[in-house]
Design a protein around this motif. Structure first.
Motif, short mmCIF file in Angstrom:
data_model
loop_
_atom_site.label_atom_id
_atom_site.label_comp_id
_atom_site.label_asym_id
_atom_site.label_seq_id
_atom_site.Cartn_x
_atom_site.Cartn_y
_atom_site.Cartn_z
N HIS A 95 -7.07 -9.70 6.53
CA HIS A 95 -8.12 -8.68 7.12
C HIS A 95 -9.56 -8.74 6.20
CE1 HIS A 95 -7.54 -5.67 3.93
NE2 HIS A 95 -6.30 -6.25 3.74
N ASP A 106 -9.15 -7.67 -1.71
CA ASP A 106 -8.08 -7.24 -0.88
C ASP A 106 -8.50 -7.82 0.62
OD1 ASP A 106 -6.43 -5.84 1.03
OD2 ASP A 106 -6.50 -4.10 -0.34
N GLY A 107 -7.83 -8.49 1.22
CA GLY A 107 -7.64 -9.08 2.28
C GLY A 107 -8.73 -10.18 2.60
N GLU A 140 -7.02 -3.11 9.08
CA GLU A 140 -5.60 -3.16 8.42
C GLU A 140 -5.50 -1.90 7.44
OE1 GLU A 140 -2.54 -3.81 5.57
OE2 GLU A 140 -4.83 -3.66 5.02
N GLU A 141 -6.22 -1.54 6.86
CA GLU A 141 -6.23 -0.54 6.03
C GLU A 141 -6.02 0.92 6.81
OE1 GLU A 141 -5.75 -0.87 2.64
OE2 GLU A 141 -7.10 -2.66 2.47
N HIS A 203 -2.73 -12.93 0.04
CA HIS A 203 -3.17 -11.48 -0.18
C HIS A 203 -3.09 -11.33 -1.78
CE1 HIS A 203 -3.79 -7.25 -0.06
NE2 HIS A 203 -4.13 -7.33 1.33
ZN LIG Z 1 -5.06 -5.60 2.17
#
Ligand SMILES: [Zn+2]
Length: 418
Positions: A95, A106-107, A140-141, A203
């Protein structure tokens, strides 16, 4: 019988050598600048203008690699690379939305590592047997009431009711979506464009296990199950000055050993356990606490281990004079052993050390598990920091994670005949 590589290791070496790590790092910088606010980190919350700008950039990169790419009704960016056989697709991705004040790995690392794999395949003239989908999942978060929203919609698991709750901007998730032109009915009706044989997600680890072990590749065994409980301790509220110590029924004193017991049970079972919320009544400095409520959770990969820890928590709550009540629970989502082994074989061929580990956080792969087998590759997080502007993964670790994905993808492509 030894575990043989399904894809010739010498070919893997050639392809891994052609993997353009510098371009991956440049892409992380370019994408990481979209929605970055000095002093406030990445502000690319689900369906915000910055989030959609980042997705349009990802779409353009996919098209530049010669892939057919599109937005699906949930705002997922999907790109297709044709395979040479009539097979279901392999899917890779992650993501690009962020928490408020997030970091740039992150993602994003998972999506850009996917693009880097396609870049390598294209530059080396390699066509996979399976069609390949590279996916940048939306939302996603946990910034909407239906997170992870994009992957949930993708697998056909979204309902309108889930969008009634609040999003990060205070409005309902449905209102946020409507303001950006999304059609909720189409999101609910959304399905994968092809049937999917396997999903691989890179990830960042968001923990410190890899760094502590000095290993650059984590092979996720599964996403942990979560069990929540409410503990209740009933004492007697009374005057804090006039009530002798021997005559007190202090609910907080009853609860205190239970809080320690949660920690001990977690340590003894190799899982994590937390008392994250405590409610004291009447919560006044001159009143002996009459009632205490605790929110308790344990997380682990193995249901049988969680069962045993749960029995201990029930017994400990009773021993402390309280009661334990069951709350929300989410089952563990195990990764596919064949895919895990394929990642390990690919990494071994490239000389990358691996470590098996659980994922304590949820990911898009958790939703994909409902429609296909999945596995995840973790890259080390410096000092275990994530969901913060300081989030950092070393350049060589980003590149290694990308190469591991490429190796795993080739291995899985050779291995799976469905
Ligand atoms: Zn993530």
């Amino acid at each position: 019988m030894p575990d043989l590589n399904a894809y010739p290791p010498e070919k893997l070496h050639t392809l891994a050598a052609a993997f353009d790590g510098e371009q991956l790092l440049a892409d992380l910088d370019t994408l990481g600048a979209i929605g970055w606010k000095p002093g406030a980190g990445l502000q690319r919350m689900a369906y915000s203008d910055a989030d959609l700008e980042a997705r349009r950039w990802v779409l353009a990169q996919m098209q530049a690699l010669g892939m057919q790419a599109w937005f699906d009704p949930a705002g997922n960016v999907i790109a297709l690379l044709l395979g040479r056989e009539e097979l279901p697709a392999l899917a890779i991705g992650s993501h690009t939305d962020s928490v408020p004040g997030g970091g740039k790995f992150d993602g994003a690392l998972g999506v850009l590592a996917g693009l880097a794999c396609v870049r390598t395949l294209r530059s080396q003239g390699v066509q996979l047997r399976h069609p390949l989908l590279v996916i940048d999942f939306a939302a996603e978060e946990a910034t909407t009431s239906a997170s992870p929203t994009g992957s949930l919609s993708f697998i056909g698991g979204l309902t309108e009711a889930l969008l009634d709750g609040p999003a990060w901007d205070g409005r309902s998730t449905a209102a946020l979506l409507a303001s950006q032109g999304f059609d909720v009915a189409a999101m609910v009706a959304n399905r994968p464009p092809l049937s999917i044989a396997a999903f691989l997600e890179v990830h960042i680890e968001q923990g410190e296990r890899l760094a502590a072990a000095g290993v650059s590749i984590g092979v996720v065994e599964g996403i942990v199950g979560i069990r929540r409980y409410y503990a209740h301790f009933e004492g007697q509220a009374n005057h804090a000055g006039t009530t002798e110590m021997a005559r007190r029924r202090d609910a907080l004193v009853m609860a205190a050993p239970f809080i320690l017991a949660v920690r001990e049970a977690a340590v003894a079972h190799g899982i994590v356990g937390t008392v994250g919320r405590i409610e004291v009544h009447p919560n006044a400095p001159n009143v002996i606490p009459g009632r205490v409520m605790l929110d308790v959770e344990i997380r682990g990969l193995d249901e049988a281990v969680l069962d045993r820890a749960e029995e201990i928590l029930l017994a400990e709550a009773a021993r402390c004079g309280g009661t334990l009540h069951f709350g929300h629970r989410k089952e563990p989502v195990p990764a596919d052993p064949r895919l895990m082994a394929a990642i390990e074989r690919g990494c071994e061929a490239l000389g990358l050390r691996t470590l098996r580990m659980p994922s304590g956080a949820g990911h898009d792969a958790m939703n994909l598990a409902a429609i296909c087998p999945y596995a995840m590759i973790f890259a080390p997080s410096e000092q275990g920091i994530s969901h913060a502007p300081e989030e950092w993964t070393q350049p060589h670790d980003c590149i290694n994670a990308g190469r591991a994905l490429l190796a795993a993808l080739l291995e899985v492509d050779a291995l799976l005949d469905v």
